[in-house]
Design an enzyme around this catalytic site. Sequence first.
Site, PDB file in Angstrom:
ATOM      1  N   SER A   1       0.846  -1.185   0.000  1.00 37.16           N
ATOM      2  CA  SER A   1       0.000   0.000   0.000  1.00 37.16           C
ATOM      3  C   SER A   1       0.893   1.252   0.000  1.00 37.16           C
ATOM      4  O   SER A   1       1.784   1.364  -0.838  1.00 37.16           O
ATOM      5  CB  SER A   1      -0.959  -0.032   1.192  1.00 37.16           C
ATOM      6  OG  SER A   1      -2.027   0.863   1.004  1.00 37.16           O
TER       7      SER A   1
ATOM      8  N   ASP B   1      -8.591  -5.764  -5.875  1.00 41.53           N
ATOM      9  CA  ASP B   1      -8.205  -4.613  -5.063  1.00 41.53           C
ATOM     10  C   ASP B   1      -8.543  -3.303  -5.773  1.00 41.53           C
ATOM     11  O   ASP B   1      -8.021  -3.033  -6.858  1.00 41.53           O
ATOM     12  CB  ASP B   1      -6.705  -4.684  -4.770  1.00 41.53           C
ATOM     13  CG  ASP B   1      -6.212  -3.541  -3.908  1.00 41.53           C
ATOM     14  OD1 ASP B   1      -7.056  -2.868  -3.272  1.00 41.53           O
ATOM     15  OD2 ASP B   1      -4.988  -3.329  -3.853  1.00 41.53           O
TER      16      ASP B   1
ATOM     17  N   HIS C   1      -6.197  -6.577  -1.429  1.00 41.08           N
ATOM     18  CA  HIS C   1      -5.089  -5.661  -1.149  1.00 41.08           C
ATOM     19  C   HIS C   1      -3.879  -6.391  -0.556  1.00 41.08           C
ATOM     20  O   HIS C   1      -3.963  -7.017   0.482  1.00 41.08           O
ATOM     21  CB  HIS C   1      -5.573  -4.581  -0.184  1.00 41.08           C
ATOM     22  CG  HIS C   1      -4.757  -3.329  -0.211  1.00 41.08           C
ATOM     23  ND1 HIS C   1      -4.558  -2.586  -1.347  1.00 41.08           N
ATOM     24  CD2 HIS C   1      -4.083  -2.675   0.768  1.00 41.08           C
ATOM     25  CE1 HIS C   1      -3.817  -1.537  -1.068  1.00 41.08           C
ATOM     26  NE2 HIS C   1      -3.511  -1.565   0.202  1.00 41.08           N
TER      27      HIS C   1
END
Length: 497
Positions: A179, A431, A456
């Site tokens: 991320s 995602d 994710h």
Amino acid sequence: MGRCVLLFLLLGFLMSGAAIPLPPALRALSNVHLLTSFTSLSGEDMEHSTRYLQQKVDHFGFKTDKTFRQRYLIADRHWKRDGGSILFYTGNEGDIVWICNNTGFMWDVAEELKAMLVFAEHRYYGKSLPFGDSSFKDSKHMNFLTSEQALADFAQLIKHLKRTIPGADNQPVIAVGGSYGGMLAAWLRMKYPHMVVGAIAASAPIWQFEDIVPCGTFMEIVTTDFRKSDPDCSESISKSWDAINRLSRTGAGLHWLSEALHLCAPLTTSQDIQRLKDWISETWVNLAVVDYPYEANFLQPLPAWPVKVVCQYLNNPRVSDTQLLQNIFQALNVYYNYSGQALCLNISETSTSSLGHLSWSYQVCTEMVVPFCTNGFDDMFEPHPWDLKKFSDDCFNQWGVKPRPSWITTMYGGKNINSHTNIIFSNGELDPWSGGGVTKNITDTLVAITIREGAHHLDLRANNAFDPMSVQLARSLEVKYMKQWIKDFYDSLRKKY
């Protein structure tokens, strides 16, 4: 010595009542790192030590020599001085201990790569606070919270490790992150290529800035996830907004909504209705982001493939407003009450902790400016255009700063990154953040890996018996590339001597 203790906490974006009304997707960015417990690692396997390094508060100015203690974790059980490597996690917007807890991939491959594991905490998060309890006092104290300063911290820490740990000096360092941490891993390789030989950038939306991708892409992918499960599911959600609007026109309707949704506090104003809709929207976003193939502890315990479970309750959009909202409650109950222990639903909470909320809200108001919008046609949400001026004004009201939406692309190149090498960009098709990620190979050494059944940064999770083949193959490819980077490093080293 310490151990990575599983902490089921979640980094919330803003405290209840904070000044900046951010889109659900933006609030959700920092909600995606605490996802599930490990299945393949024991406490002994995850043993680590906690250390601190004095870092300059400002790496780029010369007026002050003020320093702070940056926390980092080291695990060297499988590290070998002869032919070993260092896997360096570029800490993102949260406490480094729970990041350590939830990056099982690094622990799983440590022995194979003879690797020392290092988890570096991002400044202004966890215990790495430049001004202690005053770090969040105002924009003057927050001024040193930037990705550039964080990358400089990481570079200085790598120098420190190589200088002070016998045997580490002539070893390759590979950056790893997920991320925002994945963005930092990629950017560390770009800005400090002499420090790290490569980077694994998992679910890193480095192109989610300015107009590189349309502002509606994220929410369209959320919608696609629900539509794939059942087209009637996304249609039910789409119709629910008008149903809420109609029912909330009267006091009796507000009372009915409060009761039907089992809310902890009654709805009384139009502001309450907007908060309710934002809360529901954020729930759908979070479910898409964490649509994992096994049971997980996220904000609340969740079943395997939670989007599919939720959509079982939303399979008929052709019902009355009251029935539709009762169905919405059943779907929300999967997310907030899967354990069956919640007495009511609190629309002020989508997370169990607000660790890091102030730091991240400041970053979003300065350089991490991520545009989001919805139109109600290509997605299942109410229309909300991206309004940079309003967003900027809200940021100024809270922090006294104005966003710089072009700075990230100026600093890190936007799409013009083909001169860099040795970065793996992995993205899951499920995602929503993949819309802002690198999903096609740029060069032979800037490689995209797509995980068909992945949400994710599933690839950074520990091995799990329910992992789909696509994530197993992704991890194998990542290890293959890392082994090649390590081999190239040692081949080059031998040529020098």
